[in-house]
Write an enzyme that holds these catalytic residues in place. Structure first.
Site, PDB file in Angstrom:
ATOM      1  N   ASP A 154      19.352  51.406  86.314  1.00 29.46           N
ATOM      2  CA  ASP A 154      20.767  51.031  86.150  1.00 29.46           C
ATOM      3  C   ASP A 154      21.198  50.204  87.361  1.00 29.46           C
ATOM      4  O   ASP A 154      20.463  50.085  88.338  1.00 29.46           O
ATOM      5  CB  ASP A 154      21.651  52.277  85.995  1.00 29.46           C
ATOM      6  CG  ASP A 154      21.712  53.113  87.268  1.00 29.46           C
ATOM      7  OD1 ASP A 154      20.645  53.516  87.756  1.00 29.46           O
ATOM      8  OD2 ASP A 154      22.816  53.348  87.803  1.00 29.46           O
ATOM      9  N   HIS A 469      12.300  52.211  81.717  1.00 27.37           N
ATOM     10  CA  HIS A 469      13.759  52.208  81.524  1.00 27.37           C
ATOM     11  C   HIS A 469      14.344  51.449  82.707  1.00 27.37           C
ATOM     12  O   HIS A 469      14.657  52.017  83.747  1.00 27.37           O
ATOM     13  CB  HIS A 469      14.282  53.644  81.478  1.00 27.37           C
ATOM     14  CG  HIS A 469      15.764  53.709  81.241  1.00 27.37           C
ATOM     15  ND1 HIS A 469      16.329  53.639  79.998  1.00 27.37           N
ATOM     16  CD2 HIS A 469      16.799  53.830  82.111  1.00 27.37           C
ATOM     17  CE1 HIS A 469      17.641  53.715  80.095  1.00 27.37           C
ATOM     18  NE2 HIS A 469      17.958  53.833  81.379  1.00 27.37           N
ATOM     19  N   ASP A 499       5.848  56.111  77.719  1.00 28.62           N
ATOM     20  CA  ASP A 499       6.040  54.726  78.155  1.00 28.62           C
ATOM     21  C   ASP A 499       6.962  54.028  77.151  1.00 28.62           C
ATOM     22  O   ASP A 499       6.542  53.161  76.393  1.00 28.62           O
ATOM     23  CB  ASP A 499       4.674  54.024  78.272  1.00 28.62           C
ATOM     24  CG  ASP A 499       4.817  52.635  78.865  1.00 28.62           C
ATOM     25  OD1 ASP A 499       5.906  52.318  79.390  1.00 28.62           O
ATOM     26  OD2 ASP A 499       3.833  51.863  78.801  1.00 28.62           O
ATOM     27  N   GLU A 508      11.994  55.889  83.912  1.00 32.36           N
ATOM     28  CA  GLU A 508      12.893  55.037  84.687  1.00 32.36           C
ATOM     29  C   GLU A 508      12.221  54.686  86.014  1.00 32.36           C
ATOM     30  O   GLU A 508      11.137  55.195  86.340  1.00 32.36           O
ATOM     31  CB  GLU A 508      14.250  55.735  84.928  1.00 32.36           C
ATOM     32  CG  GLU A 508      15.268  54.780  85.546  1.00 32.36           C
ATOM     33  CD  GLU A 508      16.728  55.242  85.494  1.00 32.36           C
ATOM     34  OE1 GLU A 508      17.019  56.295  84.889  1.00 32.36           O
ATOM     35  OE2 GLU A 508      17.572  54.528  86.067  1.00 32.36           O
TER      36      GLU A 508
HETATM   37  O1  9MR Z   1      16.544  61.148  90.623  1.00 33.92           O
HETATM   38  C1  9MR Z   1      17.658  61.797  90.024  1.00 33.92           C
HETATM   39  C2  9MR Z   1      17.217  63.147  89.522  1.00 33.92           C
HETATM   40  O2  9MR Z   1      16.866  63.975  90.607  1.00 33.92           O
HETATM   41  C3  9MR Z   1      18.321  63.779  88.693  1.00 33.92           C
HETATM   42  O3  9MR Z   1      17.836  64.951  88.102  1.00 33.92           O
HETATM   43  C4  9MR Z   1      18.786  62.805  87.624  1.00 33.92           C
HETATM   44  C5  9MR Z   1      19.930  63.345  86.776  1.00 33.92           C
HETATM   45  O4  9MR Z   1      21.086  63.482  87.522  1.00 33.92           O
HETATM   46  O5  9MR Z   1      19.237  61.606  88.220  1.00 33.92           O
HETATM   47  C6  9MR Z   1      18.223  60.935  88.920  1.00 33.92           C
HETATM   48  O6  9MR Z   1      18.751  59.804  89.507  1.00 33.92           O
HETATM   49  C7  9MR Z   1      19.246  58.788  88.665  1.00 33.92           C
HETATM   50  C8  9MR Z   1      20.651  58.465  89.149  1.00 33.92           C
HETATM   51  O7  9MR Z   1      21.487  59.565  88.917  1.00 33.92           O
HETATM   52  C9  9MR Z   1      21.217  57.223  88.504  1.00 33.92           C
HETATM   53  N1  9MR Z   1      20.313  56.104  88.611  1.00 33.92           N
HETATM   54  C10 9MR Z   1      18.999  56.396  88.076  1.00 33.92           C
HETATM   55  C11 9MR Z   1      18.376  57.558  88.820  1.00 33.92           C
HETATM   56  C12 9MR Z   1      16.934  57.787  88.389  1.00 33.92           C
HETATM   57  O8  9MR Z   1      16.828  58.301  87.103  1.00 33.92           O
END
Ligand code: 9MR
Ligand code: ZN
Length: 527
Positions: A154, A469, A499, A508
């Protein structure tokens, strides 16, 4: 035959994992240039993997340390992916990760060629950011906060993760500057300037991060839209991006990374170092007055990056102590500091993620040239670190694919890459090869010695992820994904990786995972 499909340094242990070799007992290593067998041997120990249900055999080809390109063969099985043995085996992988960071740049047009494709987008998010939620009395006004890296797949910019990721990379510099100062990143616009390229890339993020601080020293928790946008290129989204309210966690992390930045940049640019030092101190002073309970940010449906401040308070405390000396701490802070670097509990974590900055503080303390360390306390801390490293080494030896971390979580690849920081520190302290071998094993897992037999890093190794992602990868016209990103990885079990673009839970990308991997690769980078 699953192995590190990028390659091996001559001096590290080399193990592949063989599945389905029920009857075969032998293996051969073939030199790809000559087609000749250069090593023969017997398959080793057999593992029943409870996670994957497979019986796997180890294939130890560590005796081979001659530079070259090879494949492994086991009778009855397809040949392994090709791999190399070379002093520079991981150099290209580090460049790949760094082009990945360049490709996360916000606020300037990005363009580079990689492996025959041109990846590009226009300058994005030049309006960053609106003040409506940070300073409601200034609703409809902006403060300049362009630049920095997009967080992940994102386009948000999150103070906690940006600080954490930058700090790991700055620490990579601190441990490996003799090697990293020769790392050339010709694709970044700053290439050829005064600063080493590796630092230029980190500075791009830091220059944005410093704009997240408010006048009273507190730091905005994040800068995002209210909702995640579509899977399109960044300049195609025009939803407003706002500063969220400040948080104590973000303010502490900002203080911590600011101290490290000051330390790292001091020899190159004293003024820049002073600017960060002042910002860090201001954040620290502000954080002490802040409430543990963050303000309501529920109108923002983007990433959370929120947790208790216990761990990161200790991180910031250690960095402030290193930057400003014991005199800068109150009596109470002095006590907490003593406890932070010397207590009976496990201090260094075996597996840790973005909410556990304390680990970074402990590394800073361990490796600092600070004169006033109590030798007995320092020894206890070293033993604590070694015992964490020993758990990783043991886990690795007990796992069919050499994986040193038992748990699987969101971003498990990042946690695994981060374990190399502990193993590398253990090697620095003891000089024992087993820690470097185990560090290499963790890298090998990420580049193909895993139950999928595939690289988990876009643009590198055998059958890398095709559908991360990751908005630029989905939104552009190039078939391949943007290079240089490790995907989050299996979660919640070893085989739970998909994938697929939709699988943000496992596929992601994120700067803190790539940053951890950049550290791991920097350990083995050979100019
Ligand atoms: O890395 C983060 C993980 O530890 C959490 O469980 C998850 C859900 O809150 O979010 C991950 O971080 C994301 C972030 O909130 C938004 N940008 C993408 C990140 C990677 O998925
Ligand atoms: Zn952007």
């Amino acid at each position: 035959i699953r192995l590190n499909t990028v390659g091996y340094l001559p001096e590290v242990a080399k193990t592949a994992t063989v599945v389905g070799a029920d009857k075969a007992d032998r293996f051969a290593v073939i030199d790809s240039a000559t087609g000749k067998i250069v090593l023969k041997g017997k398959l080793g120990e057999s593992f029943d993997s409870p996670q994957t249900g497979e019986t796997a055999r180890l294939l130890d080809f560590g005796k081979l340390n001659k530079e070259g390109s090879y494949i492994l063969q086991v009778p009855g099985l397809p040949d392994s992916a090709p791999f190399s043995i070379s002093d520079e085996a991981l150099n290209h992988s580090l460049e790949n990760i760094m082009v990945g960071f360049y490709g996360q740049r916000c606020g300037e047009a990005v363009e580079f060629e990689w492996d025959g494709d041109t990846f590009a987008y226009d300058a994005c998010h030049l309006d960053d950011a609106w003040l409506d939620y940070l300073e409601p009395e200034k609703a409809g006004e902006k403060k300049v906060s362009t630049g920095g890296w997009h967080d992940a797949g994102d386009y948000g910019k999150y103070t906690v993760n940006a600080s954490f990721a930058s700090a790991m990379m700055l620490q990579a510099w601190e441990r490996r500057s003799e090697a990293l100062e020769s790392l050339e990143l010709p694709f970044i616009p700053e290439h050829g300037g005064e600063l080493p390229d590796f630092l230029d890339e980190i500075k791009f993020n830091l220059d944005w991060l410093i704009t997240m601080q408010t006048e009273n020293g507190e730091v905005a928790h994040k800068l995002t839209t209210l909702y995640f946008g579509g899977m399109v290129l960044p300049a195609e989204i025009d939803a407003k991006r706002y500063f969220t309210p400040t948080s104590k966690l973000a303010t502490l992390d900002f203080a911590a990374v600011g101290c490290i930045a000051a330390r790292v940049f001091r020899p190159f640019d004293a003024e820049y170092a002073d600017t960060w030092l002042a910002a860090a101190k201001k954040a620290w002073d502000a954080a002490k007055e802040m409430s543990e309970t963050p303000e309501d940010t529920s109108m923002f449906h983007t990433g959370g990056y929120m947790t208790s401040t216990d761990s990161d308070y200790r991180w910031a405390l250690i960095e402030i102590r290193l930057a400003f000396g014991a005199e800068a701490l109150s009596e109470m802070e002095g006590y907490i500091f003593k406890d932070a670097v010397d207590n009976d509990n496990r201090m260094v974590d075996v597996a840790w993620d973005w909410g556990r900055g304390y680990n970074l503080g402990l590394y800073s303390w361990l490796f600092s040239e600070e004169a006033k360390k109590d030798p007995a306390a320092l020894e206890r801390l070293e033993l604590d670190l070694l015992s964490a490293a020993d758990v990783i080494v043991r886990n690795s030896a007990e796992h069919a694919y050499g994986r040193g971390i038992r748990a699987y979580q969101w971003g498990s690849s990042g946690v695994l890459a981060r374990s190399v920081m502990t193993l590398h520190a253990a090697h620095e302290l003891t000089g024992e090869q087993k820690y470097l071998d185990s560090a290499y094993d963790q890298i090998s897992y990420l580049y193909g010695r895993n139950p999928f037999g595939r690289s988990f890093v876009t643009g590198d190794g055998f059958q890398p992820p095709q559908f991360p992602h990751h908005r630029p990868s989905e939104g552009d016209q190039v078939e391949k994904p943007w290079p240089g990103h490790v995907i989050g990885g299996a979660n919640p079990g070893e085989l739970d990786w998909f994938d697929e673009t939709g699988s943000y839970r496992t596929n992601e990308t994120a700067i803190n995972w790539d940053a951890a991997l950049s550290y791991a690769l920097a350990v083995f980078y050979q100019p």
